[in-house]
Scaffold this active site. Structure first.
Site, mmCIF file in Angstrom:
data_model
loop_
_atom_site.group_PDB
_atom_site.id
_atom_site.type_symbol
_atom_site.label_atom_id
_atom_site.label_comp_id
_atom_site.label_asym_id
_atom_site.label_seq_id
_atom_site.Cartn_x
_atom_site.Cartn_y
_atom_site.Cartn_z
ATOM 1 N NE ARG A 1 -3.337 -1.894 2.837
ATOM 2 C CZ ARG A 1 -4.095 -1.998 3.913
ATOM 3 N NH1 ARG A 1 -4.657 -0.935 4.454
ATOM 4 N NH2 ARG A 1 -4.251 -3.169 4.486
ATOM 5 C CG HIS B 1 7.645 -25.640 12.597
ATOM 6 N ND1 HIS B 1 7.414 -25.113 11.349
ATOM 7 C CD2 HIS B 1 7.822 -24.581 13.437
ATOM 8 C CE1 HIS B 1 7.453 -23.787 11.436
ATOM 9 N NE2 HIS B 1 7.695 -23.445 12.692
ATOM 10 C CD GLU C 1 12.124 -21.665 19.459
ATOM 11 O OE1 GLU C 1 12.419 -20.742 18.682
ATOM 12 O OE2 GLU C 1 10.968 -21.846 19.901
ATOM 13 C CE LYS D 1 5.323 -20.610 11.544
ATOM 14 N NZ LYS D 1 5.195 -20.650 12.957
ATOM 15 C CE LYS E 1 16.542 -24.510 9.306
ATOM 16 N NZ LYS E 1 17.678 -23.610 9.450
#
Lengths: 483, 483
Positions: B48, B239, B215, B147, B181
């Protein structure tokens, strides 16, 4: 099975000889250096030479020092020498000396007799031991014999006959120093501790097995021995037969000598007779180049007859006719003056039944190969396929690598392992009389069957004729590259 | 399947946004740098904002330079910008611009629309494309969606419904960047190019499979998104479901999108319903220590409600009720603020059925484990048993190791791989509408089934309750150690 050393006398026949000082004493030094072993081991050198205890101790210390050993664990008070006199079959003096030492040090009568002597005097020495009553004692008595165990089936039988006239098979330790190698022991651990591999160790999953025992050396100064022996006697009948049976055998019920040797014998029993025209390639090296240096051909070596037909190379295709292996060829090759010194077993698994990547530029996938290397670096490799990163789509062979040296520190020499086993009474790594005889019986007839002997250039991978046995064996073929 | 790029226009919606400049343009740069691709690719930024071609080119060059790219392969004459105006559902101007470019450069009408925009505006953008007639062209037309594909089953269905009202499934590329990956692609090559492993890939030979996506980071500044989403939506449904189906699926007939996606869908169809009380552990991190630094708990993070029950950790036990996997548990865990950042699949094979070394001090043998690591270093490890050298007899676990970085040079980033696939029309690594829906349908009900949320300290391996799912998952358990 207890691996604890009991107090004993370790008698070395040929105590003044080269092997004793180069291999046996250094191995003994490493063993007695271990916690608690030194005080239990009494070493008695024996030979015809008229040495004294002192002389033997001096020479022994010299030999150990030359090996770079620091002697801190060496106790001269545990080292003795007994001259056998000129009548080498009269062992009364030896017996008296052993008993005197046992009395002096309050030993229970455990004895090892290590025959580090020429094979020709094995029979007379064994008979002399028996006649002197040294085949038995208040403790245990063991006799250690180095290969060769005979020169053919008849002489092997005769030797076994002599041995068994005085000793039971449980007392006899036939040393094949290849079997002392950690990797060979580990072969059994690798096979039977890793279900991933053992569950595939059969005709359904394996396409072929290759055994390479290659040396880039020639025959050195040993023409007298080698020309009468040849590669089949020198390597195939003993070392390679052992490697082969360890790879092919069924799982033993336990990791003990009898159980393992029974399984090895069963493999030999299941061998299909070798077709001397289809399954065998003999070779003899001609002049060539090894490591950039020109070397003479076999017939030009000192003391080799110029018309010698002795094989310095053997290539074989074996088949084991049992449920596990029917239809799986075992390829064997061994030789002098080959491209490199390499002892390696390649277990070649079946390919993926179909390539789902056939439309992506990878119609052919390589097979998984397990490489078991004994020389020059002991270890394992496993070849597998991966996608190489990025474009275009491409399947590439990579290799998992494991080397003992990279992970563990001191890897004991073969002699150390084997001599320790003779102390604790573990026959697992020693050759059974029946194994030796069966192996002679199976392989030796090839020598009388007029197998052609093909020339090959020193520094090559043997006669090109070998490719008629195994198409994968060409210069630098895949089971060879060191990768 | 041809992997050749045809001339096309690559339209990026959200061209002024962060993702475009941080990921998409650098990926495009690497792609157009390849031989022959640059001249076929025309990039048209759309948004935009009232930018000009020049402004977009300036910012793009800046972004690439910041990434350390040297711009030698960057051609400004192939980069354009089109403002969508404030009425973002009127794409007439966009269509005119595309057609003008195609006329100017004599392009055959091949177009990609990459939606690098907030998920809320996916439906209006897709409808606007369709209403403007941009869902079809003289060449091919593809639409790329990032996603999340919806927030639950209903919203996923609604999104798919909108998409399918204007595009056929063959035109739709749902990106899950985990799937770009190299290792995930390679997972398929590894499974189906290595008969050694694939022949064992079943209930007879595998005891369990573990998937860890951990993580050590917290939620950063994303509380607004994360507290509504949670770990199940954020990681498991997309995932992990993808990784899991790639590991569990049957061999596809070929390495092509339809064949692979069909097999993945069959795995989801065979999933046993999850028992919310037996098969699930939810967790939420409390204050703790990560890499030696004190970090706050989830409820103390900025903008997270102090009574939030959002799960930051999910542990799961799945069962696949088909011939291959019946009885083999698949353990899954994922979480924020865990001990390390690690994405790893552990395939745990059956132990040797009996230890023949039981009398040698090794009654228990470890199982062979194949470790497939995606993060931090992509590669494979294989755990196996060897004899450790010397005395006493001792079986030890060793590890074959392979890392992509050690062998190959540049490993393309996920976006590079995926964007290239959208250019050549390869849907293999993209998510099918049915997969997305089935995954929501299977996992999402857990969020309404009152699963308890257990606290775990930041920097740990999640709630200790997870051990009731999988006893092997304790602090530093064996499938975890980086080794």
């Amino acid at each position: 099975m207890s691996r604890v050393v009991a107090p004993h006398i370790y008698v070395i026949f040929g105590a003044t000889g080269d092997l004793t000082h180069r291999k046996i004493l250094p191995a003994l030094y490493n063993i007695v250096s271990r916690n608690g072993v030194g005080e239990k081991c009494y070493i008695l050198g024996a030979s015809r030479s008229d040495w004294t205890d002192e002389k033997f101790r001096d020479v022994a210390r010299d030999s150990l020092t030359k090996k770079g050993l620091d002697l801190t664990s060496w106790n001269d008070n545990h080292v003795f020498y007994q001259s056998l006199g000129k009548k080498s079959d009269d062992f009364a003096g030896l017996k008296a000396r052993i008993e005197a030492l046992e009395a002096e040090f309050n030993l229970p009568g455990n004895r090892v007799f290590y025959l580090s002597i020429p094979p020709q005097v094995y029979p007379s020495t064994i008979e002399a031991l028996g006649n002197a009553g040294l085949n038995t004692s208040p403790g245990w008595t063991r006799v250690v014999i180095e290969k060769p165990f005979g020169h053919d089936l008849e002489s092997a039988k005769a030797l076994n006959h002599t041995v068994h006239a005085h000793f039971s098979e449980e007392q006899v330790y036939r040393i094949d120093h290849y079997l002392g190698k950690e990797t060979v022991q580990n072969l059994l651990v690798f096979r039977f501790a890793n279900a991933l591999f053992e569950s595939q160790w059969n005709r359904d999953r394996i396409e072929r097995v290759e055994i390479t025992v290659a040396e880039n050396l020639g025959i050195g100064g040993r023409a007298g021995y080698y020309d009468r022996s040849g590669a089949l006697r020198d390597m195939v009948q003993n070392h390679i037969a052992q490697l082969f049976t360890l790879i092919a055998m069924e799982p033993p019920t336990c990791f003990e000598a009898d159980a393992i040797r029974q399984e090895k014998i069963k493999v030999l029993q299941a061998l299909q007779p070798i077709d001397p025209f289809e399954d065998v390639v003999f070779g003899q090296y001609t002049a060539g180049e090894v490591d950039g240096e020109a070397v003479p051909g076999y017939r030009e070596e000192a003391d080799v007859p110029s018309d010698s037909r002795t094989e310095t190379y053997v290539g074989l295709r074996l088949h084991v006719n049992n449920w596990r292996w029917q239809g799986v060829p075992f390829y064997i090759r061994t030789g002098k003056r080959m491209a490199e010194t390499l002892t390696r077993i390649a277990v070649c698994f079946n390919r993926a039944p179909v390539s789902i990547f056939r439309n992506n530029g990878s119609p052919n996938l390589n097979r998984n190969i397990l490489l078991i290397t004994l020389k020059p670096e002991e270890g394992f490799d496993l070849r597998f396929e991966v996608k190489s990163p990025g474009e275009p789509f491409n399947v590439k062979t990579q290799q998992f690598r494991f080397r003992y040296d990279d992970v563990f520190g001191h890897v004991p020499e073969a002699y150390e392992t084997l001599i320790f086993d003779t102390m604790v009474g573990d026959q697992t790594l020693f050759v059974h009389a029946e194994e030796a005889e069966m192996s002679w019986k199976y392989f030796l007839p090839l020598l009388t069957q007029h197998v052609a002997v093909y020339p090959y250039a020193a520094g090559s991978w043997g006669p090109s004729k070998t490719q008629t046995l195994n198409e994968h064996w060409n210069a630098g073929g895949n089971a060879l590259s060191k990768g």
